[in-house]
Design a protein around this motif. Structure first.
Motif, mmCIF file in Angstrom:
data_model
loop_
_atom_site.group_PDB
_atom_site.id
_atom_site.type_symbol
_atom_site.label_atom_id
_atom_site.label_comp_id
_atom_site.label_asym_id
_atom_site.label_seq_id
_atom_site.Cartn_x
_atom_site.Cartn_y
_atom_site.Cartn_z
ATOM 1 N N ILE A 1 -0.145 9.039 13.632
ATOM 2 C CA ILE A 1 -0.218 8.438 12.306
ATOM 3 C C ILE A 1 0.059 6.953 12.427
ATOM 4 O O ILE A 1 1.173 6.523 12.711
ATOM 5 N N LYS A 2 -0.988 6.188 12.242
ATOM 6 C CA LYS A 2 -0.836 4.734 12.388
ATOM 7 C C LYS A 2 -0.915 4.045 11.033
ATOM 8 O O LYS A 2 -0.600 2.865 10.914
ATOM 9 N N SER A 3 -1.386 4.771 10.047
ATOM 10 C CA SER A 3 -1.533 4.147 8.731
ATOM 11 C C SER A 3 -1.440 5.242 7.675
ATOM 12 O O SER A 3 -1.592 6.422 7.981
ATOM 13 N N PRO A 4 -1.186 4.854 6.424
ATOM 14 C CA PRO A 4 -1.134 5.850 5.366
ATOM 15 C C PRO A 4 -2.420 6.665 5.289
ATOM 16 O O PRO A 4 -2.408 7.843 4.942
ATOM 17 N N ASN A 5 -3.513 6.020 5.653
ATOM 18 C CA ASN A 5 -4.791 6.713 5.654
ATOM 19 C C ASN A 5 -4.755 7.911 6.611
ATOM 20 O O ASN A 5 -5.160 9.023 6.273
ATOM 21 N N ASP A 6 -4.197 7.680 7.822
ATOM 22 C CA ASP A 6 -4.048 8.778 8.774
ATOM 23 C C ASP A 6 -3.163 9.868 8.189
ATOM 24 O O ASP A 6 -3.435 11.066 8.326
ATOM 25 N N ALA A 7 -2.079 9.416 7.546
ATOM 26 C CA ALA A 7 -1.128 10.383 7.012
ATOM 27 C C ALA A 7 -1.794 11.298 5.991
ATOM 28 O O ALA A 7 -1.628 12.513 6.012
ATOM 29 N N VAL A 8 -2.574 10.697 5.100
ATOM 30 C CA VAL A 8 -3.235 11.502 4.076
ATOM 31 C C VAL A 8 -4.212 12.463 4.735
ATOM 32 O O VAL A 8 -4.343 13.613 4.332
ATOM 33 N N GLU A 9 -4.867 11.992 5.788
ATOM 34 C CA GLU A 9 -5.788 12.887 6.484
ATOM 35 C C GLU A 9 -5.052 14.068 7.118
ATOM 36 O O GLU A 9 -5.611 15.149 7.277
ATOM 37 N N HIS A 10 -3.807 13.835 7.482
ATOM 38 C CA HIS A 10 -3.003 14.924 8.012
ATOM 39 C C HIS A 10 -2.329 15.732 6.893
ATOM 40 O O HIS A 10 -1.493 16.577 7.175
ATOM 41 N N GLY A 11 -2.626 15.392 5.673
ATOM 42 C CA GLY A 11 -2.081 16.160 4.564
ATOM 43 C C GLY A 11 -0.677 15.765 4.159
ATOM 44 O O GLY A 11 0.102 16.593 3.690
ATOM 45 N N ILE A 12 -0.344 14.505 4.330
ATOM 46 C CA ILE A 12 0.977 14.035 3.908
ATOM 47 C C ILE A 12 0.808 13.057 2.751
ATOM 48 O O ILE A 12 -0.053 12.167 2.802
ATOM 49 N N GLY A 13 1.579 13.245 1.714
ATOM 50 C CA GLY A 13 1.555 12.322 0.590
ATOM 51 C C GLY A 13 2.936 11.717 0.384
ATOM 52 O O GLY A 13 3.940 12.355 0.683
ATOM 53 N N TYR A 14 2.977 10.474 -0.127
ATOM 54 C CA TYR A 14 4.265 9.807 -0.289
ATOM 55 C C TYR A 14 4.332 9.102 -1.635
ATOM 56 O O TYR A 14 3.477 8.286 -1.975
ATOM 57 N N LEU A 15 5.353 9.424 -2.418
ATOM 58 C CA LEU A 15 5.574 8.740 -3.693
ATOM 59 C C LEU A 15 6.696 7.753 -3.501
ATOM 60 O O LEU A 15 7.842 8.158 -3.289
ATOM 61 N N SER A 16 6.363 6.476 -3.580
ATOM 62 C CA SER A 16 7.371 5.485 -3.240
ATOM 63 C C SER A 16 8.426 5.358 -4.330
ATOM 64 O O SER A 16 8.223 5.782 -5.467
ATOM 65 N N GLU A 17 9.559 4.764 -3.949
ATOM 66 C CA GLU A 17 10.646 4.620 -4.912
ATOM 67 C C GLU A 17 10.393 3.460 -5.872
ATOM 68 O O GLU A 17 11.010 3.372 -6.914
ATOM 69 N N ASP A 18 9.514 2.548 -5.474
ATOM 70 C CA ASP A 18 9.252 1.380 -6.316
ATOM 71 C C ASP A 18 7.820 1.493 -6.823
ATOM 72 O O ASP A 18 6.892 0.985 -6.236
ATOM 73 N N ARG A 19 7.661 2.230 -7.933
ATOM 74 C CA ARG A 19 6.306 2.581 -8.353
ATOM 75 C C ARG A 19 5.470 1.365 -8.701
ATOM 76 O O ARG A 19 4.275 1.341 -8.487
ATOM 77 N N LYS A 20 6.101 0.333 -9.274
ATOM 78 C CA LYS A 20 5.300 -0.812 -9.694
ATOM 79 C C LYS A 20 4.732 -1.545 -8.499
ATOM 80 O O LYS A 20 3.603 -1.994 -8.514
ATOM 81 N N ARG A 21 5.556 -1.694 -7.485
ATOM 82 C CA ARG A 21 5.074 -2.458 -6.343
ATOM 83 C C ARG A 21 4.214 -1.618 -5.427
ATOM 84 O O ARG A 21 3.249 -2.080 -4.863
ATOM 85 N N TYR A 22 4.602 -0.373 -5.239
ATOM 86 C CA TYR A 22 3.939 0.403 -4.201
ATOM 87 C C TYR A 22 3.190 1.628 -4.712
ATOM 88 O O TYR A 22 2.527 2.299 -3.949
ATOM 89 N N GLY A 23 3.330 1.912 -5.981
ATOM 90 C CA GLY A 23 2.749 3.169 -6.423
ATOM 91 C C GLY A 23 1.513 3.047 -7.293
ATOM 92 O O GLY A 23 0.706 3.952 -7.354
ATOM 93 N N LEU A 24 1.390 1.924 -7.962
ATOM 94 C CA LEU A 24 0.348 1.855 -8.989
ATOM 95 C C LEU A 24 -0.461 0.574 -8.879
ATOM 96 O O LEU A 24 0.047 -0.458 -8.461
ATOM 97 N N THR A 25 -1.715 0.666 -9.239
ATOM 98 C CA THR A 25 -2.485 -0.551 -9.445
ATOM 99 C C THR A 25 -2.367 -0.843 -10.935
ATOM 100 O O THR A 25 -3.116 -0.311 -11.755
#
Ligand SMILES: Nc1ncnc2c1ncn2[C@@H]1O[C@H](COP(=O)(O)OP(=O)(O)OP(=O)(O)O)[C@@H](O)[C@H]1O
Ligand SMILES: Nc1ncnc2c1ncn2[C@@H]1O[C@H](COP(=O)(O)OP(=O)(O)OP(=O)(O)O)[C@@H](O)[C@H]1O
Ligand SMILES: [Mg+2]
Ligand SMILES: [Mg+2]
Lengths: 336, 513, 321, 336
Positions: free
Chosen positions: B322-346
């Motif tokens: 796993i080198k990037s979040p993209n890899d992680a998602v491909e491996h079936g891992i999801g992550y909800l960050s603690e700072d939703r404004k900065r890291y969770g939402l557009t």
């Protein structure tokens, strides 16, 4: 758990420390360039060429100083090149057309730059127009006005004795007329003097503090009760002051105000600032870095010319070096 | 003269598409801690932002010490003595702690435009000492964790010597020790006659600190009660207009399930040292610890958001690169960050795009064309399931309240449908009603066979939800507890082998603020 | 080699200086409300402003209206096409045009021809027979004359360098080629050690010239191929305190260059007759409108000038400050 | 408060609706300009001049389309002007020097642009160099390479019959040779075709969605498992494709590749994009807006020329209008 900062007092001050590294590394790049060119051409390191490099850096360096402030706020100023010209033209109007005394003409020229900067700042702060657009508009307006006012003709200072000596004379050299290495034109001292002032403003004054604060988080600065509009205007005005200074230096060096010149200078100045480690996203930057960045640019151009590299290749190399210099800076930051 | 500091009456505020405040009122007395509660999006922050000069009210009156006050910008509020700690952090990351605290009112030297940095630093040091914070005033704020930044915000607000202090969810990012310190400070201020507005979703805090409680619902004033005369259930009833049944979720036995995620010898600088653990199908694995313990770092490392120095990650028994979040998602891992404004939402984009952002590939036709009717249906479905309050699917996410934003992030990962879900502080800043919905959701997901890591700083939450609890301290795993053996005391023992940001020998501060 | 660099064609051009537009023609034209757009290669430089002045003088003498425009740089071929197109859209009576790229302009010139609009070319020709006349300087010959002067003044041997304004514009290419080719074919002992381009920017040309002088310590002569370039060379020489050490030869005029020539810092320069170019082009357009036969080549000539003849009757009117 | 979805189906889709307002207002500004100029000069609204305006918009419009994507991601592309030239020069190399068939030459030219864009994107995404700097470097590199490859001379297509007709011919007109108003050059259809494709990509495809997402919050997009590097490279490559298309259109129009042209075009294109309501801070923008913005620019320039406004004043007015147009857009947004 050792959450806090370990041994805070043992460490040098955070901000200073990172500055120092930055300076060192950009400086190292500069040194490498100088060594390469000195090895490649025996003519590179002669006294006259060094003076030539210093002179070539003077105007761009002064412009870059002003842009440094603007860029630290997270803004950009595309108008400095033509505002510089506009200031030069107005200096010509004051001194040659209106026959005002030189000092008043110089102050008038700088004030012209400041005024253009003030307009930039006002448009940006009050009308909420993005800096890129506001200063792009000002770029065109200043360019057009320079042509209109000068009636598309250069304004000469030939009838103003001593005008050329303002930056090309050597106050230091005239004190020691026999020492060749001291025959350094005033332009060089203008550049370093301006850098010192800029450094002082950025590091020690309230304007400098707000410059960083605006670039770091404008909304938070506003919520802290700072009149961000006013300070933003002040920063662009300061940028204009430096553009004005660049304009009078240019006029003095060329002993004339050339109304058609100027566009493109902003890109050189911005490149110098960014090579010097100031981030385009705002919040950080140093004057020392900008000065080094300006020297990187002019040493590069001078060295390629000394080596008689064809112009089209100079252009290619310049492009590549700009990217490379910034990349080095980014690598350094990533490490630290 | 009465002891009423602030009276707000008939305050109206509308945003495009949202009637945020309608005929709202509020009263603050001298020397009281007045809690303001309500569901996400009830308008608490908006009401207080009107008081602090951040938003201009559409109509209504604000009386300050009996006189009508014109609060048209933050500075005007400051001049009156109103100071606010915002729900979102409002700091300049490139500036130092001291520079942040004194922004806008820097001590000057004899020459007026010159700064006196020594005075700034000395004053800040005093302030930090008073709050028992082990921080150097010269540290850049960017180098601080969220919690420490929150403490800096609090220090800043206090430094105004304000008569009205508004705190919008100040404890959302804090740990117990810091909260204790904060409460001590608030009580001290109360004695000095400062009126404090305290917004929180942690209802138990109301009974620790507040004198009165005002409840808001859907932009309207519901009522004000004396804390001493009320109880938790009544407040919840006022908030949501119904009673919430807070049953402890059942924790099914899952000892025989297969291991879906295994982390071996994860190292990253000093932040992560020798992290080893595994996660089973259908399990909720709680990560406890004080702030800065490294839980977020573990999550980000597994998710590929940060590079790791050494270590191996096995997903479903197979080694995963796993080198990037993209890899992680491909491996079936999801992550909800603690700072939703900065890291969770557009934030600038609409609800629909945000909820399908992690799963766009499921909605593609030929040539990468997005099937909008399907994204809309899916978004609609999840907005309903999680009862996300939004005027439409096309509402920009930045206009939603914090809690609804958090639900949106959850919806996003539910749609992405990953087998392993890492929830980092999933209930931070979320109201009770929504919280119990999220608990239920986590439970359901575990039942469906998802493997869940839940990072939380709220011990009751960790204890209630987890099958197993891992405790971290200083980037190391210091203990593991099964749900049966776990207690608050045991967790704290593992989590606090050394002192936190607040000095443990914190002598009751007597110095005036 | 030729001591007198001025070719005969120039003499000829000087002779027929009698103005064509008499008051009668002026009145006749004024009655017809004639409009003639002048599309030039530039507008910001002194040279083009002098052309404009000439064109406006002719317009006044002949009772017609002219407008003058040109792109900002000589690279902007497409901008010039747009100007040309807009000019045609204004339904002019005649067109005066200096093509940046003559091939690119042909389709629009064909449109002018179809619409019966007479076209006069100036400065450099158009590869087509549409223009009824072309008023131009032969830049190659002019630069070759500068090379001859240079050879003479440095004694037929040594190193020389060139700064020009632009490496792609017609004038830049022609002047550099005219100079360097003449040196190459006629003066084997002279080497052109460097040719660089300063974009006509006085400041950049100054820094550039300095670097060249310092890189070539044996440099004997320096040719600046337009006003901005030569001012750069002059500044460099002055700043290095090398006045008189180098043979400096320039192009065009301008106050600073003229002062330098009088002061002896610059040996002399080639001047064209920009005012004449402007004047004669518009004049030719008027002739065409009046149905007169035109001489297809109007050579407006070039002249060598130095301290000795700068104030002479022949030269002084050609120079602009 | 309206809980959950309210009446999504009753409303037009939010994004579309705000677009519509935007279009309407920018369009209104355009109409005002057109009315003013038509009243001021009878020559303005003639068929030939309208075609002239359309032609003048074609290249800048196509460039602006590419920049729209880049700007929506929150980036900037300063290299499109010289990359356009570079593409034109390579088209010349393929067709004139190597004698390849026209279609291959055209594809080669566009591929050249795409390649330059790909390099831009790679430098930006992988080396983390700010777009301003990366594309500034590319601007110089492409400029230098155009000169080197063309050997500083225009490359003519005179020996390639039909090359000029690619954009200057009128496919529609040749079907109806007798109807004058249908003699519309292909360039116009190229522009609108490119705009349709761009609009489709931006509005309907995953690339478009990610373009917006990157501009709205890049880190959140990355943490949603999107391979942001790859998509960023795709966006800059797409920008390069449009620059390449602009290059072959330019080459066809001038029937030559002019190696010295190009710098400065990026500013016009960026101005068009921003006048069209795309925010420089990223996250929002429309193709329709960009097209209108491009027309505002070219109608303005054309109208001032038709009115024979002195060139120096044209510059002043252009600067002022750029600021004004953006200001109107900002006012509109503030209202809504
Ligand atoms: N700037 C804004 N633009 C548009 N709508 C907004 C804006 N700020 C808040 N709102 C809306 O106003 C309403 C009240 O929001 P507010 O942030 O005050 O809620 P809150 O009670 O603080 O909720 P939470 O507990 O989740 O923070 C919400 O519906 C929100 O979507
Ligand atoms: N931006 C940063 N710069 C330097 N150190 C940091 C930074 N962010 C976090 N750290 C350090 O990394 C370590 C782990 O922090 P992390 O955020 O993972 O902790 P956590 O357990 O998730 O706590 P929290 O409750 O604050 O989220 C801490 O020592 C912290 O000080
Ligand atoms: Mg809130
Ligand atoms: Mg954390």
């Amino acid at each position: 758990m050792d959450i806090s900062i370990g041994t805070p007092k043992a460490l040098p001050r955070g901000l200073l420390r990172s500055d120092a590294t930055q300076r060192l590394l950009a400086f190292a790049a500069l040194i490498v360039l100088i060594i390469v060119f000195s090895l490649a051409s025996p003519n590179f390191l002669q006294f006259n060429n060094i003076i030539g490099i210093l002179l070539a850096t003077a105007v761009n360096g002064v412009l870059a100083l002003g842009v440094t402030f603007v860029i630290i706020t997270g803004g950009i100023d595309l108008s400095i090149g033509t505002v510089m010209t506009f200031s030069a033209v107005m200096t010509g109007v004051f001194i040659t057309f209106w026959q005002l005394p030189i000092p008043i003409g110089l102050i008038g020229g700088i004030a012209t730059g400041a005024f253009a900067g003030f307009i930039n700042g006002t448009i940006i702060a009050k009308m909420k127009i993005p800096p890129f657009i506001a200063t792009l508009g000002m770029m065109y307006v200043a360019k057009g006005l320079s042509l209109v006012i000068s009636n598309l003709k250069p304004i000469y200072f030939n009838d103003t004795p001593g005008f050329r000596e303002i930056v090309m004379g050597s106050a230091l050299g005239s004190v020691f007329p026999e020492v060749e290495v001291l025959q350094i034109p005033n332009a060089v001292f203008f550049l370093f003097g301006a850098a010192l002032i800029a450094s002082f403003i950025l590091g020690r004054t309230i304007l400098g503090r707000y410059t960083f604060a605006l670039g770091s988080n404008e909304e938070a600065t506003r919520l802290s009760g700072v009149n961000v509009d006013r300070w933003k205007i002040a920063v662009y005005t300061l940028g204009g002051v430096f553009a004005g200074l660049g304009g009078v230096m240019m006029a003095s060096r060329l002993n004339s105000a050339q109304p058609a010149l100027g566009q493109g200078y902003e890109l050189d100045a911005i490149a110098a600032v960014v090579i010097g480690g100031t981030s385009l996203s705002g919040g950080e930057g140093t004057i020392m870095g900008t000065i080094i960045g300006a020297f990187v640019m002019s040493v590069l151009v001078n060295g390629l010319r000394i080596l008689s590299v064809p112009q089209e290749w100079q252009t290619v190399v310049t492009g590549a070096i700009v990217i490379l210099a910034v990349y080095l800076d980014i690598l350094r930051r990533r490490k630290s | 003269m009465s002891d009423v500091l602030v009276t707000m009456e008939g305050v109206e505020k509308t945003f495009p598409g949202v009637h945020a405040l309608s005929q709202c009122r509020f009263e603050l007395r001298k020397g009281e801690v007045h809690a303001l509660v309500g569901e996400n999006g009830a308008g608490k922050s908006t009401l207080m932002k009107v008081l602090a000069g951040v938003y201009l009210k559409d109509s209504g009156r604000i009386l300050y010490k009996g006189k009508e006050a014109d609060i048209h910008n933050p500075r005007a509020a400051q001049h009156l003595g109103i100071s606010m700690i915002h729900q979102e952090l409002n700091l300049m990351p490139h500036l130092t702690i001291a520079q942040n605290i004194f922004i806008g009112r820097e001590p000057r030297q004899a020459v007026k435009f010159m700064l006196d940095d020594k005075a700034i630093n000395d004053n800040t040091q005093q302030l930090l000492d008073m709050l028992h914070l082990k921080l150097d005033p010269r540290t850049k704020v960017a180098d601080l964790t969220v919690a420490k930044q929150q403490m800096v915000e609090i220090a800043k607000a206090l430094s105004f010597n304000a008569e009205v202090l508004i705190m919008d969810e100040p404890t959302a990012a804090l740990t117990e020790a810091e909260i204790d310190e904060l409460f001590r400070t608030i009580r001290r201020l109360r004695e000095q006659g400062v009126g404090t507005v305290y917004i929180t979703h942690r209802l138990e805090e109301l009974f620790l600190i507040s004198d009165r409680v005002t409840v808001m619902r859907d932009g309207q004033y519901v009522g004000t009660v004396n804390t001493a005369d009320t109880n938790r259930d009544e407040i919840i009833r006022m908030m949501v207009g119904r009673t919430i049944y807070e049953a402890a979720p059942d924790i099914p036995e899952n000892g025989k399930q297969d291991i879906v995620l295994e982390v071996k010898n994860l190292n990253r600088g000093r932040v992560l040292q020798n992290i080893n653990f595994h996660l089973k199908r259908g399990e909720i694995l709680g990560f406890a610890g004080l702030m800065g313990a490294g839980r977020t770092e573990v999550a980000r490392a597994i998710f590929g958001a940060d590079p790791i120095d050494t270590g191996e990650i096995y997903v479903q028994g197979k080694k995963a690169h796993i080198k990037s979040p993209n890899d992680a998602v491909e491996h079936g891992i999801g992550y909800l960050s603690e700072d939703r404004k900065r890291y969770g939402l557009t934030l600038g984009m609409d609800v629909e795009t945000n909820v399908v952002l992690a799963a766009f590939r499921k909605f593609l036709g030929i040539l990468g064309v997005v099937n909008y009717s399907r994204t809309r249906l899916t978004a609609e479905e999840f907005v309903k399931t999680l009862s996300i309050k939004t005027p439409s699917l096309k509402q920009k996410v930045k206009n939603l309240s914090g809690g609804n934003q958090q639900k949106l992030v959850i919806a996003k990962w539910l749609i992405a449908d990953t087998d392993i879900l890492i929830f980092d502080e999933p209930t931070r800043g979320i109201d009770v009603g929504a919280k119990s919905e999220i608990y239920k959701l986590l439970n359901d997901l575990a039942h469906q066979g998802k493997a869940i890591i839940m990072i939380s700083s709220e011990l009751p939450e960790i204890l209630r939800m987890s099958h197993r609890i891992i405790v971290m301290c200083e980037g190391r795993i210091t203990g593991e507890l099964s749900s049966a053996e776990a207690t608050q005391e045991k967790i704290m023992k593992y989590a606090t082998e050394r002192g936190g940001i607040v000095q443990t020998n914190g002598a009751p501060a007597s110095a005036a603020v | 080699y030729a001591q007198e660099a001025t070719p005969e064609a120039t003499e000829e051009a000087m002779e027929e200086a009698a103005p064509y537009c008499t008051p009668e023609i002026q009145a006749e034209m004024a009655a017809m409300d004639i409009y003639i757009p002048v599309i030039s290669k530039g507008f910001q430089h002194q040279f083009w402003q002098a052309v404009k002045a000439g064109a406006e003088k002719a317009a006044e003498d002949c009772g017609v209206t002219v407008t003058f425009e040109g792109p900002e740089t000589e690279a902007m071929v497409d901008k010039q096409m747009e100007m040309l197109q807009t000019a045609l859209d204004k339904q002019p009576d005649a067109l005066v045009f200096a093509a940046l790229d003559s091939k690119a302009a042909i389709p629009l010139l064909e449109r002018a021809q179809e619409e019966g609009i007479p076209v006069i070319a100036f400065d450099s020709g158009v590869d087509s027979d549409i223009p009824l006349a072309t008023a131009a300087t032969n830049n190659i010959a002019a630069a070759a004359a500068a090379a001859d002067k240079m050879a003479e003044l440095i004694g037929g041997a040594g190193e020389v360098a060139v700064i020009a304004h632009d490496q792609t514009s017609r004038t830049g290419i022609d002047r550099v080629a005219g100079f360097t080719e003449r040196i190459a074919e006629a003066y084997p002992d002279i080497t052109v050690v460097d040719v660089q381009y300063g974009g006509g920017d006085h400041l950049k040309s100054t820094d550039l010239a300095k670097a060249i002088i310092l890189a070539h310590p044996n440099l004997k002569g320096f040719f600046g191929a337009n006003e901005g370039s030569i001012i750069g060379v002059l500044n460099a020489v002055t700043e290095l305190g090398m006045e008189g050490d180098l043979v400096v030869i320039g192009y065009d005029s301008g106050r600073q260059q003229m002062d330098a020539i009088i002061a002896g810092i610059e040996a002399g320069a080639i001047t064209q007759d920009p005012i004449g170019i402007g004047y004669k082009s518009v004049e030719a357009a008027v002739k065409a409108l009046r149905g007169e036969e035109l001489d297809p080549e109007i050579d407006t000539g070039f002249h060598w000038y130095d301290a000795t003849n700068i104030d002479s009757e022949d030269i002084a009117p050609l120079l602009y400050e």
